[in-house]
Design a protein around this motif. Structure first.
Motif, PDB file in Angstrom:
ATOM      1  N   MET A   1       0.849  -1.169   0.000  1.00  0.00           N
ATOM      2  CA  MET A   1       0.000   0.000   0.000  1.00  0.00           C
ATOM      3  C   MET A   1       0.895   1.231   0.000  1.00  0.00           C
ATOM      4  N   ARG A   2       0.522   2.199  -0.869  1.00  0.00           N
ATOM      5  CA  ARG A   2       1.305   3.433  -0.891  1.00  0.00           C
ATOM      6  C   ARG A   2       0.439   4.594  -1.352  1.00  0.00           C
ATOM      7  N   PHE A   3       0.818   5.778  -0.897  1.00  0.00           N
ATOM      8  CA  PHE A   3       0.191   7.023  -1.313  1.00  0.00           C
ATOM      9  C   PHE A   3       1.066   7.610  -2.420  1.00  0.00           C
ATOM     10  N   VAL A   4       0.458   8.060  -3.500  1.00  0.00           N
ATOM     11  CA  VAL A   4       1.207   8.642  -4.617  1.00  0.00           C
ATOM     12  C   VAL A   4       0.683  10.057  -4.870  1.00  0.00           C
ATOM     13  N   CYS A   5       1.613  11.011  -4.926  1.00  0.00           N
ATOM     14  CA  CYS A   5       1.270  12.408  -5.221  1.00  0.00           C
ATOM     15  C   CYS A   5       1.934  12.820  -6.522  1.00  0.00           C
ATOM     16  N   ARG A   6       1.206  13.584  -7.326  1.00  0.00           N
ATOM     17  CA  ARG A   6       1.807  14.137  -8.535  1.00  0.00           C
ATOM     18  C   ARG A   6       1.061  15.404  -8.929  1.00  0.00           C
ATOM     19  N   ASP A  31      -3.838  25.309   0.264  1.00  0.00           N
ATOM     20  CA  ASP A  31      -3.510  25.665  -1.118  1.00  0.00           C
ATOM     21  C   ASP A  31      -2.467  24.770  -1.768  1.00  0.00           C
ATOM     22  N   VAL A  32      -1.658  24.060  -0.997  1.00  0.00           N
ATOM     23  CA  VAL A  32      -0.712  23.127  -1.605  1.00  0.00           C
ATOM     24  C   VAL A  32      -1.491  21.858  -1.940  1.00  0.00           C
ATOM     25  N   GLU A  33      -1.722  21.667  -3.231  1.00  0.00           N
ATOM     26  CA  GLU A  33      -2.533  20.547  -3.685  1.00  0.00           C
ATOM     27  C   GLU A  33      -1.753  19.687  -4.675  1.00  0.00           C
ATOM     28  N   ALA A  34      -2.222  18.474  -4.815  1.00  0.00           N
ATOM     29  CA  ALA A  34      -1.662  17.549  -5.808  1.00  0.00           C
ATOM     30  C   ALA A  34      -2.711  16.475  -6.069  1.00  0.00           C
ATOM     31  N   GLU A  35      -2.506  15.741  -7.134  1.00  0.00           N
ATOM     32  CA  GLU A  35      -3.335  14.565  -7.349  1.00  0.00           C
ATOM     33  C   GLU A  35      -2.859  13.509  -6.362  1.00  0.00           C
ATOM     34  N   LEU A  36      -3.772  12.980  -5.577  1.00  0.00           N
ATOM     35  CA  LEU A  36      -3.439  11.955  -4.592  1.00  0.00           C
ATOM     36  C   LEU A  36      -4.096  10.647  -4.994  1.00  0.00           C
ATOM     37  N   SER A  37      -3.299   9.584  -5.007  1.00  0.00           N
ATOM     38  CA  SER A  37      -3.810   8.240  -5.274  1.00  0.00           C
ATOM     39  C   SER A  37      -3.339   7.314  -4.174  1.00  0.00           C
ATOM     40  N   GLU A  40      -2.264  -0.142  -4.341  1.00  0.00           N
ATOM     41  CA  GLU A  40      -1.816  -1.410  -3.772  1.00  0.00           C
ATOM     42  C   GLU A  40      -1.786  -2.450  -4.882  1.00  0.00           C
ATOM     43  N   GLN A  41      -0.789  -3.265  -4.850  1.00  0.00           N
ATOM     44  CA  GLN A  41      -0.614  -4.353  -5.814  1.00  0.00           C
ATOM     45  C   GLN A  41      -0.808  -3.879  -7.260  1.00  0.00           C
ATOM     46  N   GLY A  42      -0.205  -2.727  -7.594  1.00  0.00           N
ATOM     47  CA  GLY A  42      -0.208  -2.233  -8.955  1.00  0.00           C
ATOM     48  C   GLY A  42      -1.502  -1.613  -9.442  1.00  0.00           C
ATOM     49  N   ARG A  43      -2.464  -1.369  -8.551  1.00  0.00           N
ATOM     50  CA  ARG A  43      -3.716  -0.761  -8.983  1.00  0.00           C
ATOM     51  C   ARG A  43      -4.085   0.387  -8.041  1.00  0.00           C
ATOM     52  N   ALA A  44      -4.702   1.397  -8.629  1.00  0.00           N
ATOM     53  CA  ALA A  44      -5.175   2.534  -7.835  1.00  0.00           C
ATOM     54  C   ALA A  44      -6.469   2.139  -7.131  1.00  0.00           C
ATOM     55  N   VAL A  45      -6.486   2.264  -5.833  1.00  0.00           N
ATOM     56  CA  VAL A  45      -7.678   1.974  -5.036  1.00  0.00           C
ATOM     57  C   VAL A  45      -8.563   3.213  -4.972  1.00  0.00           C
ATOM     58  N   ILE A 119       3.081   6.083   5.303  1.00  0.00           N
ATOM     59  CA  ILE A 119       2.838   7.478   5.694  1.00  0.00           C
ATOM     60  C   ILE A 119       4.139   8.274   5.639  1.00  0.00           C
ATOM     61  N   ARG A 120       5.221   7.690   6.089  1.00  0.00           N
ATOM     62  CA  ARG A 120       6.515   8.396   6.037  1.00  0.00           C
ATOM     63  C   ARG A 120       6.960   8.634   4.595  1.00  0.00           C
ATOM     64  N   GLN A 121       6.723   7.676   3.723  1.00  0.00           N
ATOM     65  CA  GLN A 121       7.047   7.867   2.306  1.00  0.00           C
ATOM     66  C   GLN A 121       6.167   8.969   1.701  1.00  0.00           C
ATOM     67  N   PHE A 122       4.904   8.992   2.071  1.00  0.00           N
ATOM     68  CA  PHE A 122       3.999  10.057   1.627  1.00  0.00           C
ATOM     69  C   PHE A 122       4.512  11.413   2.099  1.00  0.00           C
ATOM     70  N   ASP A 123       4.927  11.489   3.350  1.00  0.00           N
ATOM     71  CA  ASP A 123       5.468  12.724   3.901  1.00  0.00           C
ATOM     72  C   ASP A 123       6.673  13.197   3.082  1.00  0.00           C
ATOM     73  N   ARG A 124       7.582  12.284   2.758  1.00  0.00           N
ATOM     74  CA  ARG A 124       8.752  12.647   1.942  1.00  0.00           C
ATOM     75  C   ARG A 124       8.322  13.150   0.572  1.00  0.00           C
ATOM     76  N   SER A 125       7.353  12.498  -0.025  1.00  0.00           N
ATOM     77  CA  SER A 125       6.863  12.896  -1.339  1.00  0.00           C
ATOM     78  C   SER A 125       6.257  14.297  -1.303  1.00  0.00           C
TER      79      SER A 125
END
Length: 143
Positions: A1-6, A31-37, A40-45, A119-125
């Motif tokens: 499971m991971r959070f992805v921002c772009r 105001d700081v926004e991004a697309e958040l996904s 898990e297992q190669g698919r967007a939940v 969550i820590r990886q999301f924070d770094r992103s």
């Protein structure tokens, strides 16, 4: 499971006539926004454009700092969206992530350690995206 921002952006800061350096905390968080996904297992939940990722990173960091976090569920209590836009709940099988926007869609259960790592990886992103816009990330507490 991971959070992805772009696709980070500052939605309303220019309209407000503010620079990131002079904007108050609550304005930066919204105001700081991004697309958040959530993947898990190669698919967007779950996915949403123009999501207040700085606010989510801020709230998750405060949640993780609480001594009882591993026993408490999390709900993003956003200043601009309905409560529960992101939910993290503990079940018998483990921790799951979901949203009130899709109440029947949850990630597979994960251990507390896997959740915290995500969550820590999301924070770094989020910090990388914010820094890339020339904004000091000090307004987001460390998880």
């Amino acid at each position: 499971m991971r959070f992805v921002c772009r696709d980070f952006g500052l939605s309303d800061l220019p309209r407000r006539g503010l620079t990131p350096q002079e904007a108050p905390l609550e304005v930066l968080l919204l105001d700081v926004e991004a697309e958040l996904s959530i993947w898990e297992q190669g698919r967007a939940v779950w996915s949403q454009e123009a999501f207040p990722v700085a606010e989510l990173a801020y709230d998750l960091a405060l949640w993780l700092r609480r001594p009882t976090a591993a026993q408490e569920d999390f709900q993003l209590d956003s200043m601009q969206a309905e409560e529960g836009l992101i939910r993290i709940v503990n079940s018998v099988e483990g921790w799951r992530v979901g949203s009130i926007l899709t109440p029947d869609v949850w990630t597979a259960p994960v251990t507390w350690e896997v959740l915290v790592a995500a969550i820590r990886q999301f924070d770094r992103s989020v910090r990388e995206g914010v820094a890339a816009m020339g904004i000091n990330t000090a307004f987001i507490p460390g998880p």
